[in-house]
Design a protein around this motif. Structure first.
Motif, short mmCIF file in Angstrom:
data_model
loop_
_atom_site.label_atom_id
_atom_site.label_comp_id
_atom_site.label_asym_id
_atom_site.label_seq_id
_atom_site.Cartn_x
_atom_site.Cartn_y
_atom_site.Cartn_z
N TRP A 53 0.82 -1.20 0.00
CA TRP A 53 0.00 0.00 0.00
C TRP A 53 0.86 1.27 0.00
CZ3 TRP A 53 -0.99 -4.00 3.55
CH2 TRP A 53 -0.35 -3.90 4.79
N ARG A 348 -9.62 3.01 4.95
CA ARG A 348 -10.31 2.68 3.70
C ARG A 348 -9.31 2.26 2.62
NH1 ARG A 348 -14.19 6.81 5.18
NH2 ARG A 348 -12.87 8.45 4.32
N GLN A 349 -8.16 2.90 2.61
CA GLN A 349 -7.13 2.52 1.63
C GLN A 349 -6.55 1.15 1.94
OE1 GLN A 349 -4.43 5.75 0.25
NE2 GLN A 349 -5.50 7.04 1.72
N ALA A 352 -8.97 -1.40 0.65
CA ALA A 352 -8.85 -1.51 -0.81
C ALA A 352 -7.64 -2.35 -1.20
CB ALA A 352 -8.75 -0.12 -1.43
#
Length: 432
Positions: A53, A348-349, A352
Motif C-alpha cells: 500500500w 479505507r485505503q 482496498a
C-alpha cells in the motif's frame, strides 16, 4: 491480504534493557537535540507498506505536509527479521526513529521496559472501536503506548475445482458441514492418491492449534496474583488440543514434525483440498515465486473456519501497531503522523489493498464476497498471544511447536504433553 512475509516475534536482549533505562513513562524532551536531522520526522515501517500500500504512505505524508509545512517525513522500510534487532541497537543511543511499526505480539517487553511514550487514545480516530487483540497489545497499567495499524486473520482456504468435481457446491458454514466436506474430499481423492490431504495441518502449526484451544475456552497462559502461569493442561485447553488432534488424524497426510512455514508451496503441489491460513497464502499457492503452481491461479476461495464449539474458530489476529519511542524529541509530530496514517480515510485505503482495518466499524466495509470477507468475519473472534513479559522467551524456546509435535506424532498424550509445556512456560514467562 497481499503476500507478505511470516512474522516471528524477536527475543529482546539486554540491549533493550540498557537502552530504556532511565526513560520515564512521560517520554523524552520534545525540545531536545535531534542529531542534526533538522525538521525531519523519521518513520520506520516494514516492507509490507512499500510492497502492498505505497499509495497510503504517500497520501498520509501529503496530508501531514499540509498540516506541518517544512517538516520532511523520512520513511525507512525495515525487514521483519531484523527490525527489532536494529531498534534495540538505536534505542541505546539518542538518534532514534520517531515512529516505529511493531507486530502486535512484539510490544510487551518494550512496554514493560518504558521504551515507548504514552499516547492519548482519545485523540485517535475510532479508538473506542479498535480491535481488542490489537488495542490490548498497546496497553499497560491503564495507559496506551501504541496505536493499532492493521490486522490479519486466518481462514479456511479451499480448491474450488476439487470441490466442484466432488459435487460440493458451497463452503462449510458449521463444523459438522466441515467434517462432511472433508470426508467427501478424502473419499474422492485420497483413495486414488495416498499423498492427498483433505485438510492440510502440519503438526507444529501452533497458531492453528491454539485456535482450537481458544474455541473450547482454554488459554495458553493466565495471570494470577501478578504472576503468569501456563494453562495448556487445563481441562478446556486439553479439550481443544484433542479436537485439533482428531482433525489432523482424520484428514492430514504428511510430515507431522514440520510447521506451516512452506504452506503455500506444499498446497501448490496440488494435493491439498482445504487448508487453514492467511488469505494471502491463497494467492501465494498459485505464485511460482512462493513455490506455488501458476496453473492453480483462480482456483482458491476462502471461508470463515467453523470451530467445534458451534462458533467460528477464533483466529490469531496478527497485525501491526505504531509506537513513538520515549527518546524521540518529536513526540507530538510523531503522534500527529500516526493519527493521519491510522484514521478512517487511511483505513479505507488498507481495505482496498485487501487488508483488514484496525477497528470493528470498518470491518463491515470489507466486501463479504471478496477473498478477505471471511477474514473480516473471523476477526471479531480474534485473539493475541498472552501479554506476559516473558512470552517472547516462550516463543523462542519453541515450547508450543514441540508440544504439538509430541502430540501429533503420538510420542505423548495430549495431557502429558500439555503438562510438560506448562512446566516449561512457567520457567520463562515472567522474565523481563
Amino acid at each position: 491480504m497481499a503476500p507478505r512475509p511470516s512474522r516471528r516475534t524477536a527475543l529482546l536482549g539486554t540491549v533493550l534493557l540498557a537502552a530504556v533505562a532511565g526513560c520515564g513513562s512521560g517520554g523524552g524532551d520534545r525540545d531536545a537535540p535531534d542529531g542534526g536531522r533538522g525538521d525531519r520526522l523519521t518513520v520506520w515501517l516494514t516492507v509490507d507498506a512499500r510492497e502492498s500500500w505505497p499509495e497510503l504512505v504517500a497520501s498520509a505524508n501529503a496530508r501531514f505536509a499540509k498540516q506541518h509545512p517544512g517538516v520532511t517525513v523520512d520513511v525507512q522500510y525495515q525487514q521483519w527479521t531484523t527490525k527489532n534487532q536494529k531498534l534495540d541497537a538505536v534505542l541505546a543511543g539518542r538518534n532514534v526513529p520517531d515512529v516505529v511499526e511493531m507486530g502486535n505480539s512484539e510490544t510487551t517487553n518494550y512496554l514493560v521496559n518504558d521504551a515507548f511514550a504514552p499516547l492519548d487514545p482519545a485523540s485517535f480516530d475510532r479508538s473506542a472501536e479498535w480491535l481488542p487483540a490489537l488495542a490490548d497489545a498497546c496497553r499497560l497499567n491503564g495507559r496506551t503506548y501504541c496505536v493499532p495499524y492493521y490486522a490479519g486473520a486466518r481462514v479456511g482456504v479451499y480448491r474450488t475445482d476439487l470441490f466442484a468435481d466432488a459435487g460440493l457446491t458451497t463452503a462449510p458454514r458449521t463444523y459438522p458441514e466441515l467434517v462432511t466436506v472433508l470426508d467427501r474430499l478424502k473419499k474422492r481423492y485420497g483413495a486414488k492418491d495416498p499423498g492427498f490431504s483433505a485438510f492440510y495441518m502440519p503438526g507444529r502449526y501452533w497458531y492453528a492449534a491454539m485456535g482450537f484451544v481458544k474455541d473450547t475456552g482454554g488459554e495458553m497462559a493466565v495471570e494470577q496474583d501478578g504472576r503468569w502461569h501456563g494453562a495448556l493442561s487445563s481441562p478446556k485447553s486439553v479439550a481443544g488440543l484433542t479436537a485439533w488432534k482428531k482433525l489432523l488424524d482424520d484428514y492430514y497426510v504428511g510430515d507431522r514434525a514440520k510447521d506451516n512455514g512452506d504452506q503455500p508451496a506444499v498446497v501448490g503441489q496440488g494435493k491439498v483440498g482445504v487448508f487453514y491460513g492467511n488469505t494471502w497464502e491463497a494467492e501465494a499457492a498459485a505464485d511460482a515465486r512462493s513455490g506455488g503452481d501458476p496453473r492453480l491461479k483462480g482456483k482458491f476461495a476462502t471461508f470463515a473456519f467453523p470451530g467445534p464449539s458451534g462458533q467460528l474458530l477464533p483466529p490469531f489476529l496478527g497485525g501491526s501497531t505504531l509506537a513513538v519511542p520515549a527518546k524521540s524529541p518529536r513526540q507530538d509530530l510523531a503522534a500527529d503522523w500516526i493519527r493521519l496514517f491510522t484514521d478512517r480515510e487511511s483505513q479505507r485505503q488498507l481495505i482496498a489493498a485487501n487488508t483488514l482495518p484496525n477497528n470493528t466499524v470498518q470491518l463491515a466495509d470489507v466486501a463479504a464476497g471478496g477473498i478477505n470477507g471471511p477474514a473480516a468475519q473471523a476477526a471479531t473472534r480474534g485473539w493475541v498471544t498472552p501479554l506476559a513479559p516473558g512470552w517472547t522467551s516462550v516463543e523462542k524456546s519453541n515450547i508450543l511447536p514441540e508440544m504439538l509435535e509430541r502430540i501429533a506424532t503420538g510420542k505423548a498424550s495430549v495431557e502429558d504433553a500439555a503438562r510438560e509445556a506448562d512446566r516449561r512456560i512457567d520457567a520463562v514467562i515472567n522474565e523481563r
